[in-house]
Motif scaffolding. Structure first.
Motif, PDB file in Angstrom:
ATOM      1  N   LYS A 169       9.100  -5.822  -1.144  1.00  0.00           N
ATOM      2  CA  LYS A 169       9.507  -5.802   0.267  1.00  0.00           C
ATOM      3  C   LYS A 169       8.788  -4.675   0.999  1.00  0.00           C
ATOM      4  CE  LYS A 169      12.110  -6.378   3.992  1.00  0.00           C
ATOM      5  NZ  LYS A 169      11.284  -6.550   5.149  1.00  0.00           N
ATOM      6  N   SER A 170       8.727  -3.505   0.391  1.00  0.00           N
ATOM      7  CA  SER A 170       8.036  -2.367   1.013  1.00  0.00           C
ATOM      8  C   SER A 170       6.549  -2.641   1.150  1.00  0.00           C
ATOM      9  CB  SER A 170       8.254  -1.095   0.191  1.00  0.00           C
ATOM     10  OG  SER A 170       9.622  -0.765   0.164  1.00  0.00           O
ATOM     11  N   LEU A 171       5.944  -3.189   0.111  1.00  0.00           N
ATOM     12  CA  LEU A 171       4.524  -3.521   0.172  1.00  0.00           C
ATOM     13  C   LEU A 171       4.264  -4.572   1.246  1.00  0.00           C
ATOM     14  CD1 LEU A 171       3.517  -3.620  -3.603  1.00  0.00           C
ATOM     15  CD2 LEU A 171       2.756  -1.976  -1.880  1.00  0.00           C
ATOM     16  N   LEU A 177      -2.893 -10.798   0.108  1.00  0.00           N
ATOM     17  CA  LEU A 177      -2.120  -9.787  -0.619  1.00  0.00           C
ATOM     18  C   LEU A 177      -0.626  -9.981  -0.363  1.00  0.00           C
ATOM     19  CD1 LEU A 177      -4.379  -6.676   0.087  1.00  0.00           C
ATOM     20  CD2 LEU A 177      -4.029  -7.768  -2.146  1.00  0.00           C
ATOM     21  N   MET A 178      -0.273 -10.286   0.871  1.00  0.00           N
ATOM     22  CA  MET A 178       1.132 -10.504   1.230  1.00  0.00           C
ATOM     23  C   MET A 178       1.695 -11.731   0.513  1.00  0.00           C
ATOM     24  SD  MET A 178       0.760  -9.698   5.303  1.00  0.00           S
ATOM     25  CE  MET A 178       2.432 -10.090   5.793  1.00  0.00           C
ATOM     26  N   SER A 179       0.912 -12.792   0.449  1.00  0.00           N
ATOM     27  CA  SER A 179       1.409 -14.052  -0.117  1.00  0.00           C
ATOM     28  C   SER A 179       1.549 -14.013  -1.631  1.00  0.00           C
ATOM     29  CB  SER A 179       0.512 -15.211   0.299  1.00  0.00           C
ATOM     30  OG  SER A 179      -0.727 -15.150  -0.367  1.00  0.00           O
ATOM     31  N   THR A 180       0.891 -13.080  -2.287  1.00  0.00           N
ATOM     32  CA  THR A 180       0.943 -13.040  -3.748  1.00  0.00           C
ATOM     33  C   THR A 180       1.974 -12.057  -4.286  1.00  0.00           C
ATOM     34  OG1 THR A 180      -0.855 -11.422  -3.832  1.00  0.00           O
ATOM     35  CG2 THR A 180      -1.471 -13.751  -3.990  1.00  0.00           C
ATOM     36  N   LEU A 181       2.712 -11.382  -3.407  1.00  0.00           N
ATOM     37  CA  LEU A 181       3.734 -10.450  -3.876  1.00  0.00           C
ATOM     38  C   LEU A 181       4.871 -11.203  -4.565  1.00  0.00           C
ATOM     39  CD1 LEU A 181       3.928  -8.026  -0.829  1.00  0.00           C
ATOM     40  CD2 LEU A 181       3.064  -7.486  -3.112  1.00  0.00           C
ATOM     41  N   ASP A 182       5.387 -10.625  -5.620  1.00  0.00           N
ATOM     42  CA  ASP A 182       6.503 -11.221  -6.358  1.00  0.00           C
ATOM     43  C   ASP A 182       7.807 -10.650  -5.793  1.00  0.00           C
ATOM     44  OD1 ASP A 182       8.486 -11.961  -8.156  1.00  0.00           O
ATOM     45  OD2 ASP A 182       7.249 -11.575  -9.925  1.00  0.00           O
ATOM     46  N   PRO A 183       8.597 -11.476  -5.088  1.00  0.00           N
ATOM     47  CA  PRO A 183       9.801 -10.970  -4.427  1.00  0.00           C
ATOM     48  C   PRO A 183      10.895 -10.508  -5.388  1.00  0.00           C
ATOM     49  CG  PRO A 183       9.675 -13.357  -4.225  1.00  0.00           C
ATOM     50  CD  PRO A 183       8.391 -12.900  -4.870  1.00  0.00           C
ATOM     51  N   THR A 184      10.727 -10.761  -6.686  1.00  0.00           N
ATOM     52  CA  THR A 184      11.755 -10.316  -7.631  1.00  0.00           C
ATOM     53  C   THR A 184      11.701  -8.806  -7.871  1.00  0.00           C
ATOM     54  OG1 THR A 184      10.370 -10.789  -9.559  1.00  0.00           O
ATOM     55  CG2 THR A 184      11.838 -12.556  -8.789  1.00  0.00           C
ATOM     56  N   TYR A 185      10.630  -8.169  -7.442  1.00  0.00           N
ATOM     57  CA  TYR A 185      10.515  -6.714  -7.580  1.00  0.00           C
ATOM     58  C   TYR A 185      10.895  -6.047  -6.263  1.00  0.00           C
ATOM     59  CZ  TYR A 185       7.940  -7.712 -11.847  1.00  0.00           C
ATOM     60  OH  TYR A 185       7.581  -8.159 -13.084  1.00  0.00           O
ATOM     61  N   GLN A 245      -7.647   3.561   6.363  1.00  0.00           N
ATOM     62  CA  GLN A 245      -7.041   4.644   5.579  1.00  0.00           C
ATOM     63  C   GLN A 245      -6.001   4.087   4.604  1.00  0.00           C
ATOM     64  OE1 GLN A 245      -5.276   7.731   7.979  1.00  0.00           O
ATOM     65  NE2 GLN A 245      -4.309   8.710   6.222  1.00  0.00           N
ATOM     66  N   TYR A 246      -5.125   3.200   5.086  1.00  0.00           N
ATOM     67  CA  TYR A 246      -4.117   2.604   4.205  1.00  0.00           C
ATOM     68  C   TYR A 246      -4.766   1.789   3.092  1.00  0.00           C
ATOM     69  CZ  TYR A 246      -0.282   3.784   7.399  1.00  0.00           C
ATOM     70  OH  TYR A 246       0.629   4.446   8.165  1.00  0.00           O
ATOM     71  N   LEU A 247      -5.742   0.970   3.447  1.00  0.00           N
ATOM     72  CA  LEU A 247      -6.408   0.137   2.442  1.00  0.00           C
ATOM     73  C   LEU A 247      -7.090   0.985   1.375  1.00  0.00           C
ATOM     74  CD1 LEU A 247      -7.894  -2.551   4.841  1.00  0.00           C
ATOM     75  CD2 LEU A 247      -6.119  -2.938   3.103  1.00  0.00           C
ATOM     76  N   TYR A 293       2.034  -4.339   8.510  1.00  0.00           N
ATOM     77  CA  TYR A 293       1.625  -3.322   9.474  1.00  0.00           C
ATOM     78  C   TYR A 293       0.097  -3.195   9.514  1.00  0.00           C
ATOM     79  CZ  TYR A 293       1.147   1.099  11.914  1.00  0.00           C
ATOM     80  OH  TYR A 293       0.776   2.078  12.813  1.00  0.00           O
ATOM     81  N   ILE A 294      -0.546  -3.228   8.358  1.00  0.00           N
ATOM     82  CA  ILE A 294      -2.014  -3.172   8.305  1.00  0.00           C
ATOM     83  C   ILE A 294      -2.591  -4.375   9.056  1.00  0.00           C
ATOM     84  CG2 ILE A 294      -4.027  -3.363   6.778  1.00  0.00           C
ATOM     85  CD1 ILE A 294      -2.334  -1.785   4.679  1.00  0.00           C
ATOM     86  N   ASN A 295      -2.013  -5.542   8.853  1.00  0.00           N
ATOM     87  CA  ASN A 295      -2.476  -6.731   9.560  1.00  0.00           C
ATOM     88  C   ASN A 295      -2.325  -6.543  11.070  1.00  0.00           C
ATOM     89  OD1 ASN A 295      -3.810  -9.040   8.810  1.00  0.00           O
ATOM     90  ND2 ASN A 295      -1.975 -10.235   8.434  1.00  0.00           N
TER      91      ASN A 295
END
Length: 129
Positions: A75-77, A63-71, A105-107, A83-85
């Motif tokens: 960064k928050s996600l 999930l972390m590796s697929t985030l698009d940094p242009t949004y 709970q977060y998931l 933190y979940i990791n």
């Protein structure tokens, strides 16, 4: 070669799912693995704990590796996934359910949020691989 009818169905399901459906599948898997890891803690089956919390960590890392940094939200996600990791690592190292429960709970909240968001996306947009 895929022999199991379930495996054939699962692979077909992944190939024909929308991006939002795939994301929900990832959360479903992470939730399932965290629960199984917690069962391992309860039953003092630390191999089960290690394997399942490790699988949950792999999904969170994906999930972390697929985030698009242009949004801006990425960064928050990323920070929340990180933190979940961390919680999953703590649960696994200490064989402690408390951090695993917090991660769960977060998931679960993320899954509900993405499920609601997916209802806003047109369903005719399928991914093709």
């Amino acid at each position: 070669m895929i022999n199991s009818p379930y495996e054939k169905y699962r692979q077909s399901s992944v190939k024909t799912s929308t991006p939002s459906q795939l994301l929900i599948m990832l959360f479903d898997g992470a939730i399932r693995f965290v629960r199984a890891g917690m069962e391992g803690i309860d039953s003092v089956d630390y191999q089960k704990t290690n394997i399942n919390l490790g699988k949950a960590q792999t999904i969170v890392s994906e999930l972390m590796s697929t985030l698009d940094p242009t949004y801006d939200i990425s960064k928050s996600l990323y920070d929340l996934y990180e933190y979940i990791n961390h919680l999953l690592i703590q649960a696994n190292v200490k064989k402690d359910k408390v951090p695993a429960e917090e991660a769960l709970q977060y998931l679960t909240e993320f899954r509900v949020t993405w499920l609601e968001a997916s209802k806003l996306v047109p369903t005719h947009e399928k991914t093709h691989g």
